[in-house]
Design a protein around this motif. Structure first.
Motif, short mmCIF file in Angstrom:
data_model
loop_
_atom_site.label_atom_id
_atom_site.label_comp_id
_atom_site.label_asym_id
_atom_site.label_seq_id
_atom_site.Cartn_x
_atom_site.Cartn_y
_atom_site.Cartn_z
N MET A 1 0.84 -1.22 0.00
CA MET A 1 0.00 0.00 0.00
C MET A 1 0.86 1.25 0.00
SD MET A 1 -3.24 -0.15 2.47
CE MET A 1 -4.43 -1.45 2.40
N PRO A 2 0.44 2.28 -0.72
CA PRO A 2 1.23 3.51 -0.68
C PRO A 2 1.16 4.15 0.71
CG PRO A 2 -0.83 3.90 -1.85
CD PRO A 2 -0.77 2.43 -1.56
N ARG A 3 2.21 4.86 1.04
CA ARG A 3 2.26 5.47 2.37
C ARG A 3 2.38 6.98 2.29
NH1 ARG A 3 5.88 0.91 5.40
NH2 ARG A 3 4.13 -0.48 5.74
N LEU A 4 1.89 7.61 3.32
CA LEU A 4 1.90 9.06 3.39
C LEU A 4 2.32 9.47 4.80
CD1 LEU A 4 0.88 10.89 1.09
CD2 LEU A 4 -1.29 11.08 2.32
N GLU A 29 -7.35 10.57 3.66
CA GLU A 29 -6.23 9.89 3.00
C GLU A 29 -6.32 8.36 3.18
OE1 GLU A 29 -4.65 11.60 1.02
OE2 GLU A 29 -4.30 13.62 1.78
N LYS A 32 -8.57 6.97 0.75
CA LYS A 32 -7.98 6.88 -0.60
C LYS A 32 -7.10 5.65 -0.75
CE LYS A 32 -7.41 11.85 -1.45
NZ LYS A 32 -6.33 12.86 -1.38
N TYR A 34 -4.34 4.96 1.51
CA TYR A 34 -2.99 5.12 2.07
C TYR A 34 -2.87 4.51 3.47
CZ TYR A 34 -1.72 8.64 -1.44
OH TYR A 34 -1.42 9.28 -2.60
N GLU A 35 -1.68 4.01 3.76
CA GLU A 35 -1.30 3.77 5.15
C GLU A 35 -0.63 5.07 5.58
OE1 GLU A 35 -0.44 -1.05 5.11
OE2 GLU A 35 1.25 0.32 4.96
N VAL A 36 -1.06 5.59 6.72
CA VAL A 36 -0.59 6.93 7.07
C VAL A 36 0.24 6.91 8.35
CG1 VAL A 36 -1.27 9.31 7.57
CG2 VAL A 36 -2.63 7.95 5.98
N ALA A 167 7.62 7.08 1.92
CA ALA A 167 6.29 7.66 1.73
C ALA A 167 6.22 8.40 0.40
CB ALA A 167 5.98 8.63 2.87
N GLU A 168 5.04 8.41 -0.16
CA GLU A 168 4.84 9.09 -1.44
C GLU A 168 5.03 10.59 -1.27
OE1 GLU A 168 1.52 7.18 -3.66
OE2 GLU A 168 0.86 9.27 -3.82
#
Ligand code: ADP
Ligand code: ASP
Ligand code: MG
Length: 412
Positions: A1-4, A29, A32, A34-36, A167-168
């Motif tokens: 998963m994308p991260r922020l 987020e 959407k 994201y793993e935050v 993170a992205e």
């Protein structure tokens, strides 16, 4: 998963209501996909209160205990943020620096992050945790003691996590909607920049623009972190705020991109020191050992083998500096007549990569200050900045005059 990584500063978590507003942004987020990793500061004013308690208890405090006290503000907001997210049915938990662990040097009160092993957080993300709320500003030393990263350090925590967890983006939510040509609190003519180059942001930050901690910009530059500054009160959009980016990604810019100030500077002068080899080392060695952050240095011409040495340092380090100099004198390592502290100075600087290719910035700056009747006490320059030390009472006037003379109100 994308991260922020999303960092919320003191004003953005100042009340339970604001924590709820911030948590809603995190929820958007997460929705959407994201793993935050959320980095929180202490509630606004809290760290100042804690620092005040330490100073009142012990003026020349043990920095390890200072860190134990001042790091605590972030623990409260981290827990509250995790609880708020849980109330919104978002799987979240809080982490204090030592639990992650955020490994730092043992330079208490201004430690540097050395490593952030990702295993602990990764394991929890793998179990379904959506948000890791991490207390900013703090870490743990090799000796196992709690450290802090210097004022504004949560920005650095955020960028370091963005780098460590790939993170992205690293979004820094604060009380202004981006980086401005100067502090919008000082000049109503300050203009928000859509983009600013890493090098310029680095200079502005190190010269006092506290919107980002200097070290956070250094890390973002080194690890190519996509760093954005935006308001936690404004609209949520991908274009919001200011992107800190490479010089090449900026199409046009003014010769000067910003004016920074540092309000609480002191000018210290040692009179009649012997003008001989080793004298600078005899002065600045003990100052460094005492943890005094010396900034500008000027040595006067000498007369009969004696000279005056002037340096600037933060006003709250004057006591330390005086103690270090008097101790060196008592040990017979340094001879001077007097140590004069002028505690009413500030530093004002102009920054711009355009200075590399434009001559005349310095003279324009000095003329603008002289037109306002402002006396310059010390000057320093580098490739992309010029700084002056002046009386603190002229600080706002100087910032505004320089903002005007370099036409910062309008984009290039
Ligand atoms: P946070 O608590 O969110 O970390 P800070 O108070 O540390 O916020 O930083 C944000 C503040 O930085 C702004 O309120 C503003 O007064 C100040 N500031 C100084 N220089 C600038 C600048 N050039 N652009 C934007 N803000 C600036
Ligand atoms: N709370 C700390 C400070 O006020 C760290 C931060 O907010 O960035 O300096
Ligand atoms: Mg800050």
């Amino acid at each position: 998963m994308p991260r922020l990584v999303m960092k919320f500063g003191g004003t953005s978590v100042a009340t339970l209501d604001r924590i709820r507003r911030a948590a809603k942004r995190v929820g958007v987020e997460v929705a959407k996909g994201y793993e935050v990793i959320v980095i929180v500061s202490a509630m606004s004013g809290k760290t100042n209160e804690l620092v005040g308690w330490v100073r009142e208890t012990s003026p020349l405090f043990d920095a390890r205990e200072y860190d134990a006290v001042v790091s605590s503000g972030e623990n409260v907001t981290a827990g509250l943020m995790a609880l708020t997210l849980q109330e919104m049915d978002i799987p979240a938990r809080s982490w204090q620096g030592w639990q992650v662990p955020v490994k730092t040097t043992s330079a208490h009160s201004s430690a540097r992050i050395e490593a952030i092993p990702s295993d602990n957080l990764d394991a929890k993300f793998a179990e379904g945790m959506k948000v890791a709320v991490v207390a900013g500003f703090q870490g743990i030393s090799p000796e196992g003691r709690i450290t802090t990263l210097g004022r504004g350090g949560s920005d650095t925590t955020a960028v370091a996590f963005a780098a460590a967890f790939e993170a992205e983006r690293c979004d820094i939510y604060t009380d202004v909607d981006g980086v401005y040509t100067t502090d919008p609190r000082i000049s109503s003519k300050a203009r928000k920049l859509d983009r600013i180059a890493f090098e310029e942001m680095l200079e502005l930050a190190s010269l006092g623009a506290k919107v980002l901690q200097t070290r956070s910009v250094e890390l973002a530059m080194r690890y190519r972190v996509r760093l954005r500054v935006l308001s936690s009160f404004g609209e949520m959009s991908d274009e919001a705020g200011t992107l800190v980016c490479d010089e090449e990604d900026i199409v046009e810019s003014n010769v000067i991109s910003g004016v920074a100030y540092s309000r609480d500077e002191a000018k210290m002068t040692l009179t009649a020191v012997a003008d001989q080899p080793g004298i600078a080392a005899a002065i600045f060695g003990p100052l460094a050992d005492a943890g005094v952050n010396v900034d500008m240095i000027v040595q006067n011409i000498s007369e009969e083998g004696r000279t005056d040495m002037t340096f600037s340092c933060p006003v709250d380090q004057v006591l330390r500096a005086e103690k270090a100099m008097n101790a060196a004198k008592d040990r017979g390592e340094l001879d001077f007549h007097e140590l004069i502290a002028d505690e009413n100075t500030c530093k004002v600087s102009v920054v711009g990569i355009g200075m590399r290719s434009h001559a005349g910035v310095a003279s324009q700056m000095f003329k603008a200050l002289s037109d306002e009747g402002i006396n310059i006490k010390v000057i320093t320059t580098s490739e992309i900045k010029i700084s002056v030390l002046i009386d603190r009472k002229y600080m706002e006037l100087a910032v505004q005059a320089l903002h005007d003379v370099f036409g910062l109100e309008k984009a290039a």
